[in-house]
Design a protein around this motif. Structure first.
Motif, short mmCIF file in Angstrom:
data_model
loop_
_atom_site.label_atom_id
_atom_site.label_comp_id
_atom_site.label_asym_id
_atom_site.label_seq_id
_atom_site.Cartn_x
_atom_site.Cartn_y
_atom_site.Cartn_z
N SER A 160 -60.67 -100.61 -54.32
CA SER A 160 -60.48 -99.26 -53.78
C SER A 160 -61.72 -98.40 -54.00
O SER A 160 -62.13 -97.63 -53.13
N LEU B 205 -64.03 -96.70 -51.14
CA LEU B 205 -64.34 -95.27 -51.16
C LEU B 205 -65.85 -95.05 -51.00
O LEU B 205 -66.29 -94.19 -50.23
N CYS B 206 -66.63 -95.81 -51.76
CA CYS B 206 -68.09 -95.67 -51.67
C CYS B 206 -68.60 -96.08 -50.29
O CYS B 206 -69.53 -95.46 -49.76
N ASN C 254 -57.14 -94.90 -50.37
CA ASN C 254 -57.83 -95.53 -51.51
C ASN C 254 -57.73 -94.68 -52.77
O ASN C 254 -57.61 -95.24 -53.87
N VAL C 255 -57.78 -93.35 -52.63
CA VAL C 255 -57.60 -92.49 -53.80
C VAL C 255 -56.19 -92.64 -54.35
O VAL C 255 -56.00 -92.66 -55.59
N THR D 182 -67.13 -95.75 -47.36
CA THR D 182 -66.93 -94.68 -46.39
C THR D 182 -67.86 -93.50 -46.66
O THR D 182 -68.34 -92.85 -45.72
N THR E 273 -58.47 -92.95 -44.79
CA THR E 273 -59.00 -94.00 -45.67
C THR E 273 -59.24 -93.48 -47.07
O THR E 273 -58.89 -94.13 -48.07
N LEU E 274 -59.86 -92.30 -47.16
CA LEU E 274 -60.08 -91.69 -48.47
C LEU E 274 -58.77 -91.45 -49.19
O LEU E 274 -58.64 -91.75 -50.38
#
Length: 322
Positions: free
Chosen positions: A74, A78-79, A50-51, A81, A46-47
């Motif tokens: 995105s 990120l925040c 989104n990155v 997770t 996921t990180l």
């Protein structure tokens, strides 16, 4: 819950030292290692997804409004997770559950609701963008200016922050029982409300108000946008034109249904029907699976984001060759 073991108003005096125990998945002792590995892999993927979308959009010189909103989405994921998943992983490592302070629990709840609220409002902004693009294509550039997009993005964040602050303050002003065991892997609102020493439905009112502001009203606005889009598409004679318009909306529709479906199932139910096991499983999907699906949905179904990612990859290849 009987009130003989309540702290009553002692929350104010012991708020700095009081702790909650997050039980997490303590009932699944034999699956701890497997769950930890699954959560960790999902978290890392996921990180990375989104990155990748964030960096691709940021490196694009000309950013259409939809890409601008997608970049903000995105960042929110990120925040999400980073706020929830590390504590969930810790609860799988510690056998008896992980502790969290009174202030830490309130901060986690506030951040979680802020991010969720900002995402609800952002989905409304994205639906308005699709409405203008399809129903008013000649005025799209003038209406969806960079200044308007920036104001909408700031309004989404401030709106989520304000609603979350009111809800968090209302929840943590309640008297809690001496048993501070939260049967969850993070400080979710229903799980914390379940510890309140009151049998009335008054503590549910702030949650109900937050659901109206963050779920019902935004969903009605999104529904109105798509009703107008559907009415406009009825006047399009070309099947190719209808297909193109549909493709521009399908990604947003998929994420909207996923987000609002999980959130509605989690938060809109009476206190008497609260089930910790069911709530944890739905929260697991909401906080781990949906953030993983968002980059996949947009990268597979959105031509703009696919084009931006391909251009970014080509730039890297050219830089390596040079």
């Amino acid at each position: 819950i009987p009130c003989e073991s309540c702290m009553e108003r002692d929350n104010k005096s012991t708020g700095e030292t009081m702790e909650f125990l997050l039980l997490g998945f303590s009932e699944l002792l034999c699956l701890r290692v497997l769950l930890f590995l699954i959560f960790l892999i999902v978290h890392l993927v996921t990180l990375a997804g989104n990155v990748m979308i964030f960096m691709a959009v940021v490196m694009e010189p000309s950013r259409p409004p939809m890409l601008f909103f997608l970049c903000q989405l995105s960042v929110i994921e990120l925040c999400y997770t980073l706020v929830i998943v590390p504590k969930a992983l810790l609860s799988l490592i510690v056998v008896d559950g992980s502790t969290i302070s009174f202030i830490g629990c309130a901060a986690q709840m506030h951040l979680f609701v802020t991010l969720g609220g900002a995402e609800c409002f952002l989905l409304v902004a994205m639906s308005y963008d699709r409405y203008v693009a399809i129903c008013q294509p000649l005025h799209y550039v003038a209406v969806m200016s960079e200044g308007l997009c920036l104001r909408l993005a700031v309004a989404c964040c401030l709106g989520g922050f304000a609603v979350a602050l009111g809800l968090t303050v209302a929840v943590f002003r309640l008297p809690f029982c001496q048993s501070h065991h939260i049967n969850h892997f993070f400080c979710d609102v229903p799980a914390v409300l379940h510890l309140a020493c009151t049998q009335s439905y008054t503590p549910q009112l702030p949650l109900l108000a937050a659901c109206v502001l963050l779920l019902l009203l935004p969903f009605l606005l999104i529904l109105t946008s798509y009703v107008c889009i559907a009415a406009a598409l009825l006047h399009v004679t070309s099947s190719a034109g209808r297909g193109k318009a549909f493709c521009t909306c399908i990604s947003h529709l998929s994420i909207t249904l996923l987000h609002y479906g999980c959130a509605t199932f989690m938060y809109i139910h009476p206190k008497s029907s609260y089930s910790p096991a069911r709530d944890k499983m739905v929260s697991l999907v909401y906080t781990n699976i949906t953030p993983l699906l968002y980059p996949l949905i947009y990268s597979l179904r959105n031509e703009e984001i696919r084009g931006v990612i391909m251009k970014t990859v080509r730039r890297k290849k050219i830089a390596q060759l040079n």
